[in-house]
Design a protein around this motif. Structure first.
Motif, PDB file in Angstrom:
ATOM      1  N   LEU A 118       0.922  -1.383   0.002  1.00 22.38           N
ATOM      2  CA  LEU A 118       0.245  -0.031   0.101  1.00 22.38           C
ATOM      3  C   LEU A 118       0.877   1.276  -0.113  1.00 22.38           C
ATOM      4  O   LEU A 118       0.551   2.232  -0.606  1.00 22.38           O
ATOM      5  N   VAL A 119       1.858   1.249   0.698  1.00 17.28           N
ATOM      6  CA  VAL A 119       2.875   2.382   0.961  1.00 17.28           C
ATOM      7  C   VAL A 119       3.399   2.738  -0.844  1.00 17.28           C
ATOM      8  O   VAL A 119       3.690   3.686  -0.816  1.00 17.28           O
ATOM      9  N   THR A 120       3.897   1.477  -1.221  1.00 12.93           N
ATOM     10  CA  THR A 120       4.293   1.498  -2.507  1.00 12.93           C
ATOM     11  C   THR A 120       3.302   2.194  -3.430  1.00 12.93           C
ATOM     12  O   THR A 120       3.894   3.125  -4.557  1.00 12.93           O
ATOM     13  N   ILE A 121       2.158   1.875  -3.390  1.00 16.33           N
ATOM     14  CA  ILE A 121       1.075   2.349  -4.434  1.00 16.33           C
ATOM     15  C   ILE A 121       0.801   3.859  -4.242  1.00 16.33           C
ATOM     16  O   ILE A 121       0.386   4.610  -5.041  1.00 16.33           O
ATOM     17  N   GLY A 122       1.102   4.372  -3.077  1.00 17.06           N
ATOM     18  CA  GLY A 122       0.960   5.600  -2.738  1.00 17.06           C
ATOM     19  C   GLY A 122       0.300   6.075  -1.225  1.00 17.06           C
ATOM     20  O   GLY A 122       0.018   7.265  -1.061  1.00 17.06           O
ATOM     21  N   ALA A 123       0.088   5.188  -0.351  1.00 17.23           N
ATOM     22  CA  ALA A 123      -0.568   5.538   0.759  1.00 17.23           C
ATOM     23  C   ALA A 123       0.236   6.080   1.679  1.00 17.23           C
ATOM     24  O   ALA A 123       1.639   5.678   1.870  1.00 17.23           O
ATOM     25  N   PRO A 124      -0.298   7.171   2.425  1.00 14.31           N
ATOM     26  CA  PRO A 124       0.482   7.675   3.553  1.00 14.31           C
ATOM     27  C   PRO A 124       1.312   6.703   4.695  1.00 14.31           C
ATOM     28  O   PRO A 124       0.410   5.772   5.035  1.00 14.31           O
ATOM     29  N   PRO A 125       2.322   6.789   4.995  1.00 11.80           N
ATOM     30  CA  PRO A 125       2.778   5.555   5.865  1.00 11.80           C
ATOM     31  C   PRO A 125       2.088   5.648   7.328  1.00 11.80           C
ATOM     32  O   PRO A 125       2.057   4.640   8.011  1.00 11.80           O
ATOM     33  N   TRP A 189      -5.302   5.603  -4.800  1.00 10.84           N
ATOM     34  CA  TRP A 189      -5.949   4.397  -4.433  1.00 10.84           C
ATOM     35  C   TRP A 189      -5.273   3.883  -3.043  1.00 10.84           C
ATOM     36  O   TRP A 189      -5.838   3.209  -2.358  1.00 10.84           O
ATOM     37  N   GLY A 190      -4.089   4.251  -2.933  1.00 12.93           N
ATOM     38  CA  GLY A 190      -3.153   3.711  -1.887  1.00 12.93           C
ATOM     39  C   GLY A 190      -3.816   4.221  -0.399  1.00 12.93           C
ATOM     40  O   GLY A 190      -4.186   3.546   0.579  1.00 12.93           O
ATOM     41  N   VAL A 191      -4.154   5.515  -0.556  1.00 10.22           N
ATOM     42  CA  VAL A 191      -4.858   6.230   0.954  1.00 10.22           C
ATOM     43  C   VAL A 191      -6.330   5.710   0.810  1.00 10.22           C
ATOM     44  O   VAL A 191      -6.444   5.518   2.159  1.00 10.22           O
ATOM     45  N   THR A 192      -7.033   5.594  -0.062  1.00 11.58           N
ATOM     46  CA  THR A 192      -8.371   5.252   0.140  1.00 11.58           C
ATOM     47  C   THR A 192      -8.460   3.777   0.673  1.00 11.58           C
ATOM     48  O   THR A 192      -9.189   3.656   1.704  1.00 11.58           O
ATOM     49  N   PHE A 193      -7.585   3.029   0.322  1.00 11.96           N
ATOM     50  CA  PHE A 193      -7.546   1.727   1.021  1.00 11.96           C
ATOM     51  C   PHE A 193      -6.906   1.389   2.214  1.00 11.96           C
ATOM     52  O   PHE A 193      -7.303   0.584   3.075  1.00 11.96           O
TER      53      PHE A 193
END
Length: 224
Positions: A118-125, A189-193
């Motif tokens: 998820l982090v690699t996709i763009g989610a905030p750590p 998508w990263g932050v959403t999920f």
């Protein structure tokens, strides 16, 4: 002669008497079919480790060449392997306490890899850290409750491992098909999920705490 127990009965015993849903029953049938083939010769611990390696490959597919689409089938394969290790152990009589420890450790390493995806996709750590911390807390509470006498898992929550696999697969699928994310929210998508995973974790923790309160013995068993 003791009649052979069905998959539904064994699953129910392992989950505190909860009856499996139609979806779970279908999953159990599929795992039983797969566990009856050549894969039954593979040691259960090897299947647990293979599931971790598959998730590591899913993370590498995003972190390296940037192939989020590859994550979806790899995450689904990891879920199948996660079900097969226990099924093979039961069918071959190789279920043992050490195997349960290996499976549990493999699951937690797998959860860390799901967060890394998820982090690699763009989610905030920070959101991913919150989501993974809730997983570890939930499993710790469950393990401690079982140690003092709670039968089964206490409650089958919405935050169990299949949900986590589905959340990450959906994030990767969204990133592969619509890289811009969700324009209405302004979120990728990263932050959403990651937010979804965290919210599900909060609900799941509440469900587990209710289950612990309902099923744990009021006093310790007497000692001799």
């Amino acid at each position: 002669m003791t009649p052979e127990r069905s998959d539904d009965e064994e699953w129910s015993d392992l989950h505190g008497g909860v009856r499996p849903s139609p979806v779970v029953r279908g999953w159990l049938r599929m795992i039983r079919v797969l566990a009856s083939g050549p894969i039954i010769r593979i040691p259960p611990d090897a299947l647990s480790v293979a599931g971790v390696l598959v998730l590591a490959g899913a993370w590498a597919a995003v972190a390296g060449p940037g192939w989020p689409a590859a994550v979806v089938p790899l995450v689904l394969l990891a879920g199948v392997l996660d079900g097969l290790d226990g099924a093979v152990a039961l069918r071959t009589g190789r279920a043992r306490p050490l195997g349960a420890v290996v499976d549990s450790v493999a699951d937690r390493v797998g959860d860390l890899l799901l967060g890394a995806i998820l982090v690699t996709i763009g989610a905030p750590p920070a959101w991913v850290l919150a989501a993974v911390a809730l997983v570890f807390l939930l499993e710790y509470v469950r393990a401690r409750a079982q140690a003092v006498g709670m039968p089964g898992v206490g409650a089958v929550t919405v935050a169990e491992r299949p949900t986590r696999l589905i959340v990450v697969a959906m994030a990767a699928g969204g990133a592969a098909t619509a890289p811009a994310g969700l324009p209405a929210l302004g979120w990728g998508w990263g932050v959403t999920f990651a937010v979804t995973w965290t919210a599900v974790g909060v609900v799941g923790m509440g469900q587990l705490l209710l289950g612990v309160r309902r099923t744990i013995p009021p006093t310790f068993p007497p000692t001799r």
